[in-house]
Scaffold this motif. Structure first.
Motif, mmCIF file in Angstrom:
data_model
loop_
_atom_site.group_PDB
_atom_site.id
_atom_site.type_symbol
_atom_site.label_atom_id
_atom_site.label_comp_id
_atom_site.label_asym_id
_atom_site.label_seq_id
_atom_site.Cartn_x
_atom_site.Cartn_y
_atom_site.Cartn_z
ATOM 1 N N TRP A 191 3.649 -6.506 -1.917
ATOM 2 C CA TRP A 191 2.857 -5.616 -1.079
ATOM 3 C C TRP A 191 2.931 -6.023 0.389
ATOM 4 N N VAL B 249 6.194 -4.667 1.754
ATOM 5 C CA VAL B 249 6.095 -3.224 1.995
ATOM 6 C C VAL B 249 5.437 -2.964 3.341
ATOM 7 N N GLU B 250 4.314 -3.622 3.578
ATOM 8 C CA GLU B 250 3.592 -3.411 4.836
ATOM 9 C C GLU B 250 4.424 -3.844 6.036
ATOM 10 N N LEU C 275 7.311 -1.288 6.756
ATOM 11 C CA LEU C 275 6.861 -0.026 7.337
ATOM 12 C C LEU C 275 6.307 -0.202 8.744
ATOM 13 N N LEU D 5 4.266 3.491 -5.103
ATOM 14 C CA LEU D 5 3.246 3.484 -4.050
ATOM 15 C C LEU D 5 2.202 4.579 -4.233
ATOM 16 N N GLN E 201 -3.465 -2.665 5.354
ATOM 17 C CA GLN E 201 -2.225 -1.946 5.055
ATOM 18 C C GLN E 201 -2.116 -0.663 5.889
ATOM 19 N N LEU F 69 1.337 1.210 5.650
ATOM 20 C CA LEU F 69 1.527 1.930 4.390
ATOM 21 C C LEU F 69 0.722 3.219 4.390
ATOM 22 N N TYR G 187 2.530 5.731 6.464
ATOM 23 C CA TYR G 187 3.749 6.144 5.762
ATOM 24 C C TYR G 187 3.442 7.172 4.681
#
Length: 213
Positions: A137, A140-141, A144, A166, A181, A184, A187
């Motif tokens: 995770w 991912v953050e 992005l 997601l 986040q 995310l 996004y």
């Protein structure tokens, strides 16, 4: 004709989204999960030896596995679309996130799910998977915050692969978005604004609001 066999609330929503992004002429067949165990019905399992989603048929071809299906459709029906060329600066990152999605991220989510379902006591396995999930995770953050899409400057098939864990898979696992986040969250709103994504979810999951927050 290309036919997408979509088991509701499963990874096969990715394939519907891809077809809508490429504006393909395809047939969509929906399958509801069994009421007793929430697994695929027998007619879906009969489509492919693995008995799991996703599955497509295209003439005599029967193909399973998300990444294989996405590569097949992109190469056969959308050459040059949603896949950066090998000499493109985004190519390597596109490849990483395309394969990391199921190879590591979804695999970790499934390990956590199996540990929960098995009732395994707290211990090394829980610690291991929790750490892998946390780092995933965080990656991912971070990604992005570096680019608007996983594949780089533009939406690629890497985003098609990453979308399911997601959104729908996250909801099925009860994972909430956190205050740390923000990238995310932005996004997911960006994805939710795409007409092709909205069409795909309306067709694949009628009556279900996409999980974008």
């Amino acid at each position: 004709m290309l036919t997408v066999h979509h088991l509701r609330q499963s990874q096969s929503e990715r394939i519907v989204w891809l077809c809508e992004e490429l504006e393909l002429d395809y047939e969509l067949k929906l399958y509801d999960r069994r009421q007793d165990n929430r697994l695929a019905p027998d007619e879906y399992k009969a489509l492919h030896p693995m008995g799991i989603a996703p599955v497509i048929t295209d003439g005599d071809l029967v193909l399973g596995e998300s990444g294989a299906i996405i590569d097949y459709i992109a190469a056969t029906y959308g050459p040059g679309s949603l896949v950066p060329a090998p000499d493109h600066p985004d190519f390597a990152q596109h490849l990483f996130w395309l394969h990391w999605s199921n190879g590591t991220f979804m695999a970790t989510m499934m390990m956590q799910l199996m540990l929960t379902m098995s009732g395994a006591p707290e211990g090394m396995a829980h610690t291991f998977t929790a750490d892998r999930a946390r780092r995933g995770w965080e990656m991912v953050e971070q990604r992005l915050g570096e680019a608007p899409f996983f594949g780089g400057a533009q939406l690629t098939t890497a985003d098609i692969m990453m979308g399911y864990p997601l959104t729908t898979a996250r909801a099925m696992r009860g994972i909430k978005l956190r205050d740390d986040q923000p990238n995310l969250k932005v996004y997911l709103q960006r994805i939710g604004e795409r007409p092709a994504y909205r069409r795909a979810m309306e067709k694949a999951e009628p009556g279900m609001e996409p999980v974008l927050s």
